[in-house]
Write an enzyme that holds these catalytic residues in place. Structure first.
Site, PDB file in Angstrom:
ATOM      1  N   ALA A  67     -10.567 -24.459   9.023  1.00 35.44           N
ATOM      2  CA  ALA A  67     -11.345 -25.109  10.081  1.00 35.44           C
ATOM      3  C   ALA A  67     -10.847 -24.648  11.441  1.00 35.44           C
ATOM      4  CB  ALA A  67     -11.227 -26.627   9.972  1.00 35.44           C
ATOM      5  N   ASP A  68     -11.770 -24.556  12.374  1.00 33.42           N
ATOM      6  CA  ASP A  68     -11.386 -24.223  13.746  1.00 33.42           C
ATOM      7  C   ASP A  68     -12.345 -24.915  14.704  1.00 33.42           C
ATOM      8  OD1 ASP A  68      -9.488 -22.152  15.238  1.00 33.42           O
ATOM      9  OD2 ASP A  68     -11.386 -22.282  16.328  1.00 33.42           O
TER      10      ASP A  68
END
Length: 207
Positions: A67-68
């Site tokens: 995730a970012d």
């Protein structure tokens, strides 16, 4: 099922732990360079995929979650401030305006050291800041809470006092859009509700 979070983010760990989901943490060593020329949505996806893929090489079986989260205003991506002065600049820019928070998600299913399934997607939330005084900004920056967060704020902390309203998923702004993650998992016959109610909740600390 072995769910592996390819992130050292304490906020993402907390969100999964609060649901009672069993997972382990294996932080990614992926380099975030080389995505600046992409559109914000593509940047978030490329970074989440890169993080997850780098962990695939260190795991024989499991589902890896990358995730970012990025903050976007005027199509400029605001990263983590490198100094208190840069944090103040970012907060002045966000003051009294709306901005987008985009989180890219990537899932890789690994069996016997091979990637057998992969999927990705992103969530977007519109966040409105109230007008901030210099005193507001200086007091918030003095806490140091801004320095490890994209856009120089974390909504789950003291910066909740900076946000007037939002449109979309609150948890996306924290760093992990749970409903979007659930939607990505369901075609694989898995749901977050299923994982949360199976018991045996355990969270491993990052190395």
């Amino acid at each position: 099922m072995n769910l592996v979070l390819a992130s050292a983010s304490p906020r993402r760990r907390q969100l999964l732990s609060d649901l009672g989901i069993r997972f382990s943490v294996l932080p990614s060593d992926f380099s975030e360079e080389g995505v600046d020329g992409l559109a914000p949505e593509a940047q978030a996806l490329a970074l989440s995929r890169g993080k997850a893929h780098s962990v695939c090489e260190r795991l024989s079986d499991g589902i890896i979650l990358g995730a970012d989260t990025i903050v976007v205003i005027d199509e400029d991506v605001l990263g983590k401030p490198k100094s208190p002065d840069q944090a103040r600049e970012m907060l002045r820019r966000l003051s009294g305006r709306s901005h987008r928070v985009i989180t890219g998600l990537a899932l890789f299913h690994v069996e016997n050291g091979r990637i057998v399934h992969e999927t990705s997607g992103y969530e977007e939330t519109l966040v409105y800041f109230r007008e901030l005084s210099e005193e507001d900004i200086n007091r918030y920056v003095s806490t140091g809470d801004c320095l490890d967060k994209a856009g120089a704020y974390g909504i789950q902390g003291l910066a909740a006092l900076l946000v007037e309203r939002l449109e979309g998923d609150y948890f996306n702004v924290v760093g992990l859009p749970l409903v979007r993650l659930d939607k990505l998992l369901r075609p694989w016959g898995i749901s977050l509700m299923q994982l949360a109610t199976e018991g045996n909740s355990r969270t491993a600390s990052p190395a």
